[in-house]
Scaffold this motif. Structure first.
Motif, PDB file in Angstrom:
ATOM      1  N   ARG A   4       0.846  -1.196   0.000  1.00 34.87           N
ATOM      2  CA  ARG A   4       0.000   0.000   0.000  1.00 34.87           C
ATOM      3  C   ARG A   4       0.874   1.236   0.000  1.00 34.87           C
ATOM      4  O   ARG A   4       2.032   1.187   0.408  1.00 34.87           O
ATOM      5  CB  ARG A   4      -0.971  -0.012   1.157  1.00 34.87           C
ATOM      6  CG  ARG A   4      -0.473   0.509   2.446  1.00 34.87           C
ATOM      7  CD  ARG A   4      -1.511   0.382   3.554  1.00 34.87           C
ATOM      8  NE  ARG A   4      -0.897  -0.196   4.714  1.00 34.87           N
ATOM      9  CZ  ARG A   4      -0.154   0.499   5.572  1.00 34.87           C
ATOM     10  NH1 ARG A   4       0.041   1.787   5.384  1.00 34.87           N
ATOM     11  NH2 ARG A   4       0.402  -0.088   6.597  1.00 34.87           N
ATOM     12  N   VAL A   5       0.328   2.339  -0.465  1.00 36.64           N
ATOM     13  CA  VAL A   5       1.005   3.633  -0.448  1.00 36.64           C
ATOM     14  C   VAL A   5       0.091   4.596   0.275  1.00 36.64           C
ATOM     15  O   VAL A   5      -1.107   4.677  -0.036  1.00 36.64           O
ATOM     16  CB  VAL A   5       1.275   4.135  -1.894  1.00 36.64           C
ATOM     17  CG1 VAL A   5       1.829   5.543  -1.891  1.00 36.64           C
ATOM     18  CG2 VAL A   5       2.206   3.187  -2.622  1.00 36.64           C
ATOM     19  N   THR A   6       0.638   5.349   1.239  1.00 34.23           N
ATOM     20  CA  THR A   6      -0.184   6.320   1.958  1.00 34.23           C
ATOM     21  C   THR A   6       0.217   7.761   1.663  1.00 34.23           C
ATOM     22  O   THR A   6      -0.624   8.650   1.748  1.00 34.23           O
ATOM     23  CB  THR A   6      -0.130   6.066   3.478  1.00 34.23           C
ATOM     24  OG1 THR A   6       1.230   5.965   3.881  1.00 34.23           O
ATOM     25  CG2 THR A   6      -0.866   4.788   3.840  1.00 34.23           C
ATOM     26  N   PHE A   7       1.487   7.999   1.337  1.00 33.05           N
ATOM     27  CA  PHE A   7       1.948   9.334   0.968  1.00 33.05           C
ATOM     28  C   PHE A   7       2.781   9.234  -0.302  1.00 33.05           C
ATOM     29  O   PHE A   7       3.590   8.316  -0.449  1.00 33.05           O
ATOM     30  CB  PHE A   7       2.850   9.947   2.054  1.00 33.05           C
ATOM     31  CG  PHE A   7       2.130  10.762   3.076  1.00 33.05           C
ATOM     32  CD1 PHE A   7       2.095  12.143   2.994  1.00 33.05           C
ATOM     33  CD2 PHE A   7       1.491  10.149   4.134  1.00 33.05           C
ATOM     34  CE1 PHE A   7       1.432  12.898   3.948  1.00 33.05           C
ATOM     35  CE2 PHE A   7       0.826  10.882   5.091  1.00 33.05           C
ATOM     36  CZ  PHE A   7       0.792  12.265   4.999  1.00 33.05           C
ATOM     37  N   ARG A  42      -5.335  15.366   0.159  1.00 32.57           N
ATOM     38  CA  ARG A  42      -5.878  14.007   0.195  1.00 32.57           C
ATOM     39  C   ARG A  42      -6.363  13.707  -1.217  1.00 32.57           C
ATOM     40  O   ARG A  42      -7.265  14.349  -1.727  1.00 32.57           O
ATOM     41  CB  ARG A  42      -7.028  13.927   1.196  1.00 32.57           C
ATOM     42  CG  ARG A  42      -7.628  12.550   1.363  1.00 32.57           C
ATOM     43  CD  ARG A  42      -6.732  11.571   2.105  1.00 32.57           C
ATOM     44  NE  ARG A  42      -6.364  12.020   3.413  1.00 32.57           N
ATOM     45  CZ  ARG A  42      -6.915  11.594   4.541  1.00 32.57           C
ATOM     46  NH1 ARG A  42      -7.859  10.694   4.515  1.00 32.57           N
ATOM     47  NH2 ARG A  42      -6.503  12.071   5.690  1.00 32.57           N
ATOM     48  N   MET A  46      -7.014   6.824   1.323  1.00 33.90           N
ATOM     49  CA  MET A  46      -5.822   6.476   2.096  1.00 33.90           C
ATOM     50  C   MET A  46      -4.531   6.955   1.451  1.00 33.90           C
ATOM     51  O   MET A  46      -3.458   6.438   1.739  1.00 33.90           O
ATOM     52  CB  MET A  46      -5.772   4.958   2.307  1.00 33.90           C
ATOM     53  CG  MET A  46      -6.922   4.461   3.159  1.00 33.90           C
ATOM     54  SD  MET A  46      -6.921   2.684   3.395  1.00 33.90           S
ATOM     55  CE  MET A  46      -5.323   2.391   4.120  1.00 33.90           C
ATOM     56  N   VAL A  47      -4.610   7.970   0.572  1.00 34.83           N
ATOM     57  CA  VAL A  47      -3.409   8.465  -0.104  1.00 34.83           C
ATOM     58  C   VAL A  47      -3.367   9.991  -0.045  1.00 34.83           C
ATOM     59  O   VAL A  47      -4.339  10.661  -0.408  1.00 34.83           O
ATOM     60  CB  VAL A  47      -3.337   8.006  -1.582  1.00 34.83           C
ATOM     61  CG1 VAL A  47      -2.071   8.536  -2.247  1.00 34.83           C
ATOM     62  CG2 VAL A  47      -3.396   6.495  -1.681  1.00 34.83           C
ATOM     63  N   THR A  48      -2.226  10.507   0.384  1.00 32.66           N
ATOM     64  CA  THR A  48      -2.007  11.944   0.457  1.00 32.66           C
ATOM     65  C   THR A  48      -0.836  12.315  -0.448  1.00 32.66           C
ATOM     66  O   THR A  48       0.202  11.655  -0.428  1.00 32.66           O
ATOM     67  CB  THR A  48      -1.699  12.378   1.910  1.00 32.66           C
ATOM     68  OG1 THR A  48      -2.845  12.101   2.712  1.00 32.66           O
ATOM     69  CG2 THR A  48      -1.376  13.847   2.002  1.00 32.66           C
TER      70      THR A  48
END
Length: 142
Positions: A4-7, A42, A46-48
């Motif tokens: 997963r990637v969040t940022f 955002r 779940m990604v910023t």
């Protein structure tokens, strides 16, 4: 580590110019902002997207590689139809982006590109394949 990637963090030359493009030009709303230093947007549940001053990026992460050419990455914004692709590219052009006209692609979709003030390329695409349809469905866009 799960996949997963969040940022996604991009080092930018001038945060004020980047703000003018994304906020004033494209109409995005920062979720967090430290003027002259960093902005967070955002872009998915779940990604910023983090746009960070290059000098502060280098102080924490290390020296930025420079040279001619295009940064070796693209960010993508999928649309549910070809008309939406053309609308987004027109909005980017109005915000001051360098735009390459959308065209039919060999892989079965339709896409074009624009560059932000630091040369980061955004692909705007209509992808009628299963992954494109699934991504839009997951985002609540049909």
């Amino acid at each position: 580590m799960d996949a997963r990637v969040t940022f996604i963090t991009l080092a930018v030359a001038e945060v004020a110019a980047t703000r003018r493009f994304y906020v004033d030009g494209l109409g995005w709303e920062p979720e967090f902002e430290s003027p002259g230093e960093v902005m967070f947007f955002r872009v998915a549940p779940m990604v910023t997207l983090s746009l960070w001053s290059a000098s502060q990026f280098e102080a924490e992460v290390g020296p930025i590689q420079t040279g001619p050419g295009i940064p070796p990455l693209t960010l993508a914004h999928n649309m549910p139809d070809r008309g939406g692709v053309d609308q987004v590219l027109a909005a980017a052009a109005a915000a001051g982006a360098l735009v390459s006209r959308a065209e039919e692609r060999e892989w079965g979709g339709y896409s074009g590109y624009f560059s932000d003030p630091d040369g980061f390329r955004w692909e705007v695409a209509y992808n009628p394949g299963p992954i494109g349809v699934d991504l839009l469905r997951a985002a609540g866009i049909t």
